[in-house]
Write a protein that holds these residues in place. Sequence first.
Motif, PDB file in Angstrom:
ATOM      1  N   TRP A  21     -13.830  10.946  -1.650  1.00 25.48           N
ATOM      2  CA  TRP A  21     -12.650  11.698  -2.063  1.00 25.48           C
ATOM      3  C   TRP A  21     -11.424  11.274  -1.252  1.00 25.48           C
ATOM      4  CZ3 TRP A  21     -15.701  16.915  -1.866  1.00 25.48           C
ATOM      5  CH2 TRP A  21     -16.430  17.068  -3.048  1.00 25.48           C
ATOM      6  N   ALA A  22     -11.613  11.127   0.054  1.00 29.55           N
ATOM      7  CA  ALA A  22     -10.495  10.709   0.905  1.00 29.55           C
ATOM      8  C   ALA A  22     -10.061   9.291   0.549  1.00 29.55           C
ATOM      9  CB  ALA A  22     -10.886  10.810   2.376  1.00 29.55           C
ATOM     10  N   ARG A  23     -11.026   8.418   0.297  1.00 25.89           N
ATOM     11  CA  ARG A  23     -10.712   7.031  -0.072  1.00 25.89           C
ATOM     12  C   ARG A  23      -9.948   6.965  -1.384  1.00 25.89           C
ATOM     13  NH1 ARG A  23     -15.655   5.047  -0.759  1.00 25.89           N
ATOM     14  NH2 ARG A  23     -15.495   5.586  -2.957  1.00 25.89           N
ATOM     15  N   ASP A  24     -10.271   7.890  -2.306  1.00 30.00           N
ATOM     16  CA  ASP A  24      -9.605   7.910  -3.605  1.00 30.00           C
ATOM     17  C   ASP A  24      -8.225   8.558  -3.549  1.00 30.00           C
ATOM     18  OD1 ASP A  24     -11.770   6.607  -4.658  1.00 30.00           O
ATOM     19  OD2 ASP A  24     -12.679   8.400  -5.524  1.00 30.00           O
ATOM     20  N   GLY A  25      -7.805   8.965  -2.346  1.00 32.83           N
ATOM     21  CA  GLY A  25      -6.448   9.483  -2.187  1.00 32.83           C
ATOM     22  C   GLY A  25      -6.322  10.987  -2.215  1.00 32.83           C
ATOM     23  N   ASP A  61      -8.806   5.806   6.010  1.00 34.76           N
ATOM     24  CA  ASP A  61      -8.514   4.483   6.571  1.00 34.76           C
ATOM     25  C   ASP A  61      -8.717   3.385   5.536  1.00 34.76           C
ATOM     26  OD1 ASP A  61      -7.894   5.670   8.992  1.00 34.76           O
ATOM     27  OD2 ASP A  61      -9.792   5.109   9.971  1.00 34.76           O
ATOM     28  N   VAL A  62      -9.794   3.479   4.779  1.00 34.55           N
ATOM     29  CA  VAL A  62     -10.069   2.479   3.740  1.00 34.55           C
ATOM     30  C   VAL A  62      -8.947   2.494   2.696  1.00 34.55           C
ATOM     31  CG1 VAL A  62     -11.630   1.882   1.839  1.00 34.55           C
ATOM     32  CG2 VAL A  62     -12.565   2.473   4.070  1.00 34.55           C
ATOM     33  N   ALA A  63      -8.542   3.693   2.267  1.00 36.77           N
ATOM     34  CA  ALA A  63      -7.471   3.809   1.272  1.00 36.77           C
ATOM     35  C   ALA A  63      -6.165   3.245   1.820  1.00 36.77           C
ATOM     36  CB  ALA A  63      -7.290   5.271   0.870  1.00 36.77           C
ATOM     37  N   ASP A  64      -5.871   3.552   3.076  1.00 36.03           N
ATOM     38  CA  ASP A  64      -4.640   3.044   3.686  1.00 36.03           C
ATOM     39  C   ASP A  64      -4.627   1.523   3.735  1.00 36.03           C
ATOM     40  OD1 ASP A  64      -3.799   5.642   4.028  1.00 36.03           O
ATOM     41  OD2 ASP A  64      -4.246   5.720   6.180  1.00 36.03           O
ATOM     42  N   ILE A  65      -5.766   0.926   4.057  1.00 37.21           N
ATOM     43  CA  ILE A  65      -5.854  -0.536   4.119  1.00 37.21           C
ATOM     44  C   ILE A  65      -5.621  -1.146   2.734  1.00 37.21           C
ATOM     45  CG2 ILE A  65      -7.477  -2.455   4.463  1.00 37.21           C
ATOM     46  CD1 ILE A  65      -8.653  -0.735   6.804  1.00 37.21           C
ATOM     47  N   HIS A  66      -6.200  -0.546   1.703  1.00 38.94           N
ATOM     48  CA  HIS A  66      -5.991  -1.053   0.337  1.00 38.94           C
ATOM     49  C   HIS A  66      -4.516  -0.971  -0.053  1.00 38.94           C
ATOM     50  CE1 HIS A  66     -10.042  -1.956  -0.904  1.00 38.94           C
ATOM     51  NE2 HIS A  66     -10.464  -0.762  -0.495  1.00 38.94           N
ATOM     52  N   VAL A  67      -3.873   0.146   0.267  1.00 37.89           N
ATOM     53  CA  VAL A  67      -2.460   0.311  -0.076  1.00 37.89           C
ATOM     54  C   VAL A  67      -1.603  -0.674   0.724  1.00 37.89           C
ATOM     55  CG1 VAL A  67      -0.494   1.892   0.027  1.00 37.89           C
ATOM     56  CG2 VAL A  67      -2.704   2.692  -0.826  1.00 37.89           C
ATOM     57  N   GLU A  68      -1.912  -0.830   2.003  1.00 33.44           N
ATOM     58  CA  GLU A  68      -1.153  -1.782   2.825  1.00 33.44           C
ATOM     59  C   GLU A  68      -1.281  -3.200   2.264  1.00 33.44           C
ATOM     60  OE1 GLU A  68      -2.666  -1.330   6.778  1.00 33.44           O
ATOM     61  OE2 GLU A  68      -1.799   0.668   6.989  1.00 33.44           O
ATOM     62  N   ASN A  69      -2.488  -3.580   1.880  1.00 38.36           N
ATOM     63  CA  ASN A  69      -2.693  -4.919   1.316  1.00 38.36           C
ATOM     64  C   ASN A  69      -1.928  -5.092   0.005  1.00 38.36           C
ATOM     65  OD1 ASN A  69      -4.328  -5.695   3.424  1.00 38.36           O
ATOM     66  ND2 ASN A  69      -6.228  -5.235   2.365  1.00 38.36           N
ATOM     67  N   ALA A  70      -1.953  -4.065  -0.835  1.00 43.20           N
ATOM     68  CA  ALA A  70      -1.240  -4.147  -2.111  1.00 43.20           C
ATOM     69  C   ALA A  70       0.266  -4.237  -1.878  1.00 43.20           C
ATOM     70  CB  ALA A  70      -1.565  -2.928  -2.971  1.00 43.20           C
ATOM     71  N   LEU A  71       0.778  -3.464  -0.920  1.00 41.33           N
ATOM     72  CA  LEU A  71       2.207  -3.515  -0.608  1.00 41.33           C
ATOM     73  C   LEU A  71       2.576  -4.896  -0.081  1.00 41.33           C
ATOM     74  CD1 LEU A  71       4.995  -2.218  -0.245  1.00 41.33           C
ATOM     75  CD2 LEU A  71       4.239  -1.478   2.017  1.00 41.33           C
ATOM     76  N   PRO A 117       7.727 -11.971  -5.637  1.00 41.80           N
ATOM     77  CA  PRO A 117       7.914 -10.891  -4.666  1.00 41.80           C
ATOM     78  C   PRO A 117       8.838  -9.803  -5.212  1.00 41.80           C
ATOM     79  CG  PRO A 117       8.301 -13.025  -3.652  1.00 41.80           C
ATOM     80  CD  PRO A 117       8.162 -13.253  -5.122  1.00 41.80           C
ATOM     81  N   ASP A 118       8.613  -8.591  -4.759  1.00 39.88           N
ATOM     82  CA  ASP A 118       9.411  -7.444  -5.169  1.00 39.88           C
ATOM     83  C   ASP A 118      10.338  -7.054  -4.016  1.00 39.88           C
ATOM     84  OD1 ASP A 118       9.927  -5.105  -6.965  1.00 39.88           O
ATOM     85  OD2 ASP A 118       9.154  -4.030  -5.216  1.00 39.88           O
ATOM     86  N   THR A 119      11.643  -7.047  -4.281  1.00 41.04           N
ATOM     87  CA  THR A 119      12.632  -6.764  -3.246  1.00 41.04           C
ATOM     88  C   THR A 119      12.452  -5.378  -2.645  1.00 41.04           C
ATOM     89  OG1 THR A 119      14.172  -8.157  -4.464  1.00 41.04           O
ATOM     90  CG2 THR A 119      15.100  -6.781  -2.749  1.00 41.04           C
ATOM     91  N   THR A 120      12.152  -4.396  -3.454  1.00 40.42           N
ATOM     92  CA  THR A 120      11.973  -3.036  -2.941  1.00 40.42           C
ATOM     93  C   THR A 120      10.802  -2.982  -1.971  1.00 40.42           C
ATOM     94  OG1 THR A 120      12.851  -2.161  -5.016  1.00 40.42           O
ATOM     95  CG2 THR A 120      11.635  -0.631  -3.612  1.00 40.42           C
ATOM     96  N   ALA A 121       9.712  -3.650  -2.302  1.00 38.06           N
ATOM     97  CA  ALA A 121       8.561  -3.682  -1.404  1.00 38.06           C
ATOM     98  C   ALA A 121       8.909  -4.400  -0.106  1.00 38.06           C
ATOM     99  CB  ALA A 121       7.376  -4.373  -2.086  1.00 38.06           C
ATOM    100  N   GLN A 122       9.708  -5.453  -0.190  1.00 45.82           N
ATOM    101  CA  GLN A 122      10.121  -6.176   1.013  1.00 45.82           C
ATOM    102  C   GLN A 122      10.957  -5.276   1.917  1.00 45.82           C
ATOM    103  OE1 GLN A 122      12.122  -9.448  -0.889  1.00 45.82           O
ATOM    104  NE2 GLN A 122      10.315 -10.747  -0.821  1.00 45.82           N
TER     105      GLN A 122
END
Length: 183
Positions: A21-25, A61-71, A117-122
Amino acid sequence: MGKGKYEYWLTPEGLLKLEAWARDGATEENIAKAMQVSRSTLGEWKKKFPELAAAVRKGKDVADIHVENALYEKAVGIRQIVHKPIKLRRVEYDSVGKKVREHEEVVYADEEMYIPPDTTAQIFWLKNRKPETWRERQEPKKPDAGAENEGIQAFLAAVNPQKESLEECFRDEGEKDETAEKE
């Protein structure tokens, strides 16, 4: 699974659900609802049972890592293989060239696509990773008093070379004013 039913959540199955549940956000409020307890009860159980807190933290932590990688990928751009459907039409002819049969089928082909690349993400990445350089409002730098005084001295030397210091310039101005008042 109401109040006092923490035992299930300490089993491997229960801990796995919490982590998922935590991993799924899910927020801790959502997790508490799914557990059928209040948010405060979940907080108490996390303090009392470290394995429960660890499962929630691990999932986050797992969810955060996935989001960080996607960003990161969105900020720098990526190449990605896309499995695209392609419609093929096949026509068969007899020996004299007359159409005998026609049929269509869908086949799939892999295509490499570049996602720029996406300017907003940068901007988001840089503001969070290098806030001293990329924050919205830069803190003004306080001028060095010694460097400022040196600059003034250089200016005065260029304008009025016979004066040796800033104080002499103002002293002479004051003497002129006193002399003018006496006359």
